[in-house]
Design an enzyme around this catalytic site. Structure first.
Site: not given
Length: 307
Positions: A10-11, A48, A70, A124, A134
């Site tokens: 994630d980023g 990302e 995501d 989420h 995250d």
């Protein structure tokens, strides 16, 4: 047979563009490797991509990879768009340069070394590893968030609000730290909203500083942070109206904040997650500001209304 590896990455950047952080977790059998990094001036998409590049770069031999992200930008880019971009000399179908082509080129080369199943996971929604990366990416960003200015020389204003019902009776609190000096201010209103109290904290905090001061403002409010860093100039150009022509909420306070920001050099810090660090001085300041805001509400019958 190739080793099997599960990767989550994630980023993000806040604001976008702005200060960024990325993270990846790699699992191979009972082994786990955690990677994180940050960049003071970047974008969501670059973070990302950087997370994916960093994760695949750690694999020293061909692997079967189950890669979870995501980011639709990352997943669709690597599975649908990248071969076409490469064939066109890293141009889009509109013959424009591909954004972030330096990272896409690295990712393409790395992906060819492995068998990768790119899986998209909705963010989420409770996936434990997605939530973990995250949080790691956010923490990586927060590690450098205040680095733009020396905290020893620049006042730091920690802003919080409280509202019993929304609308309802509310309060605001500010903790100011400047070197060895600490100050606290608070106030309240009988009928108000969380957003008005967040804005009031920022306005009142700045008013306590001499005009021309530098200041770092720490807020956990997306409304205040995004408004101050992304939306404010556009609202002013449209005479304090949204793009659809409707008046913005709390225009009086936004106009005053705009005026104050012209008098001060303000650095906004998105402090979401800071108050989770029990031993961090910034966390303590945010918690104290929240306590001030809650205490300021006091007896409801005695509070003035702010509309």
């Amino acid at each position: 047979m190739p080793d099997k590896v599960v990767i989550y990455s994630d980023g993000g950047a806040d604001p976008n563009p702005g200060i960024g952080g990325w993270a990846a977790v790699l699992r191979f059998g009972d082994h786990e490797k955690v990677l994180t990094g940050h960049d003071p001036a970047t974008t969501n998409n670059r973070m990302e991509l950087q997370a994916a590049v960093a994760a695949l770069s750690t694999l020293k031999r061909p692997c079967q990879v189950e890669f979870h992200t995501d980011s639709e930008y990352l997943r669709r880019g690597i599975t649908e768009w990248i071969e076409r971009w490469a064939a066109k000399g890293w141009q889009t179908s509109q013959r424009k340069p591909v954004l972030n082509d330096d990272l896409w080129r690295q990712l393409l080369a790395l992906s060819k070394q492995h068998e990768i199943d790119w899986q998209w996971v909705r963010g989420h929604t409770g996936d434990p590893l997605n939530e973990r990366v995250d949080a790691l990416a956010r923490q990586a960003r927060l590690e450098i968030a205040p680095a733009a200015e020396s905290s020893a020389n620049v006042p730091q204003l920690y802003l919080r609000s409280s509202c019993q019902g929304n609308p309802g009776p509310g309060g605001w609190g500010v903790v100011m730290i400047h070197g060895d000096e600490t100050a606290e201010w608070s106030g309240s209103a009988a009928h108000t909203t969380n957003n008005r109290m967040e804005l009031t904290a920022a306005v009142e905090g700045l008013r306590h500083l001499p005009p021309g001061s530098h200041a770092q403002l720490f807020t956990t409010s997306d409304y205040l942070f995004q408004g101050a860093t992304l939306w404010l100039r556009g609202w002013r150009r449209r005479e304090w109206r949204k793009k659809d022509g409707r008046p913005i909420a709390n225009a009086d306070l936004w106009q005053e904040l705009y005026r104050l920001q012209a008098e001060y050099k303000v650095t906004w810090i998105n402090a979401k997650g800071f108050d989770e660090g029990a031993d961090d001085g910034r966390a303590a300041a945010l918690r104290q500001a929240a306590e001030l805001a809650t205490a300021a509400v006091g007896p409801v019958s005695n509070l003035p209304s702010t509309g």
